[in-house]
Scaffold this motif. Structure first.
Motif, PDB file in Angstrom:
ATOM      1  N   TYR A 159      39.597  37.913  39.261  1.00 37.89           N
ATOM      2  CA  TYR A 159      40.336  39.059  38.732  1.00 37.89           C
ATOM      3  C   TYR A 159      41.820  38.738  38.625  1.00 37.89           C
ATOM      4  O   TYR A 159      42.388  38.080  39.487  1.00 37.89           O
ATOM      5  N   LEU A 160      42.433  39.207  37.535  1.00 38.37           N
ATOM      6  CA  LEU A 160      43.821  38.872  37.231  1.00 38.37           C
ATOM      7  C   LEU A 160      44.835  39.855  37.811  1.00 38.37           C
ATOM      8  O   LEU A 160      46.032  39.568  37.777  1.00 38.37           O
ATOM      9  N   ALA A 161      44.389  40.969  38.344  1.00 42.25           N
ATOM     10  CA  ALA A 161      45.319  41.934  38.942  1.00 42.25           C
ATOM     11  C   ALA A 161      46.103  41.239  40.054  1.00 42.25           C
ATOM     12  O   ALA A 161      45.538  40.587  40.924  1.00 42.25           O
ATOM     13  N   GLY A 162      47.420  41.337  39.975  1.00 45.62           N
ATOM     14  CA  GLY A 162      48.282  40.746  40.992  1.00 45.62           C
ATOM     15  C   GLY A 162      48.576  39.264  40.799  1.00 45.62           C
ATOM     16  O   GLY A 162      49.359  38.692  41.558  1.00 45.62           O
ATOM     17  N   LYS A 163      47.971  38.651  39.809  1.00 46.17           N
ATOM     18  CA  LYS A 163      48.225  37.227  39.551  1.00 46.17           C
ATOM     19  C   LYS A 163      49.396  37.102  38.578  1.00 46.17           C
ATOM     20  O   LYS A 163      49.584  37.924  37.690  1.00 46.17           O
ATOM     21  N   LYS A 164      50.202  36.070  38.748  1.00 45.97           N
ATOM     22  CA  LYS A 164      51.367  35.913  37.884  1.00 45.97           C
ATOM     23  C   LYS A 164      51.030  35.121  36.628  1.00 45.97           C
ATOM     24  O   LYS A 164      50.010  34.429  36.565  1.00 45.97           O
ATOM     25  N   GLU A 165      51.902  35.261  35.657  1.00 41.16           N
ATOM     26  CA  GLU A 165      51.758  34.519  34.406  1.00 41.16           C
ATOM     27  C   GLU A 165      51.908  33.031  34.681  1.00 41.16           C
ATOM     28  O   GLU A 165      52.680  32.625  35.551  1.00 41.16           O
ATOM     29  N   GLY A 166      51.175  32.224  33.924  1.00 41.40           N
ATOM     30  CA  GLY A 166      51.326  30.788  34.086  1.00 41.40           C
ATOM     31  C   GLY A 166      50.145  30.001  33.569  1.00 41.40           C
ATOM     32  O   GLY A 166      49.226  30.537  32.949  1.00 41.40           O
ATOM     33  N   ARG A 167      50.181  28.703  33.855  1.00 37.62           N
ATOM     34  CA  ARG A 167      49.121  27.783  33.458  1.00 37.62           C
ATOM     35  C   ARG A 167      48.127  27.666  34.615  1.00 37.62           C
ATOM     36  O   ARG A 167      48.519  27.377  35.736  1.00 37.62           O
ATOM     37  N   TYR A 168      46.871  27.903  34.313  1.00 43.57           N
ATOM     38  CA  TYR A 168      45.807  27.892  35.312  1.00 43.57           C
ATOM     39  C   TYR A 168      44.725  26.889  34.922  1.00 43.57           C
ATOM     40  O   TYR A 168      44.667  26.414  33.793  1.00 43.57           O
ATOM     41  N   ARG A 169      43.842  26.636  35.876  1.00 37.44           N
ATOM     42  CA  ARG A 169      42.614  25.885  35.632  1.00 37.44           C
ATOM     43  C   ARG A 169      41.619  26.274  36.720  1.00 37.44           C
ATOM     44  O   ARG A 169      41.989  26.893  37.723  1.00 37.44           O
TER      45      ARG A 169
END
Length: 114
Positions: A78-88
């Motif tokens: 889940y993306l709630a609370g996660k910051k913008e950026g490059r993920y994998r």
């Protein structure tokens, strides 16, 4: 050592409206060597999936664990609370039946916009 493990995300990037990164892994190989005989057996794979963000280096921000034979259920990060950026997503796996069958597989990196 078999290499037919695949990990897929449901998109190549995630917009501000996205709520989760859905991930599925599957094993498309055949049997693996049985350590107790000369035959081959259908493996059960234990795994840890890590959602990682790049912040000068790759670091895990969330983990999912489980096991499967052919395909994992859809795992949701889940993306709630996660910051913008490059993920994998990186997955570590090991066969229960023969611990020599182990590995790591990583998706291509993707952007998450917030």
């Amino acid at each position: 050592m078999p290499k037919p493990m695949v990990v897929c995300t449901d998109a190549s990037y995630y917009t501000e409206k996205a709520t989760s990164i859905d991930v599925t892994a599957y094993y498309s190989g055949g049997g693996i060597g049985d350590p107790n005989s000369d035959g081959f057996i259908a493996p059960t794979w234990d795994y840890v999936m890590a959602l990682e963000i790049y912040d000068g280096y790759w670091k895990a921000v969330e983990l999912q664990t489980g096991y499967f034979r052919h395909q994992t259920p859809v795992k949701k990060f889940y993306l709630a609370g996660k910051k913008e950026g490059r993920y994998r997503v990186r997955m570590y796996y090991q066969a229960r039946e023969n611990e020599e069958y182990t590995g790591v597989i990583t998706t291509y990196s993707f952007m998450v916009y917030r």
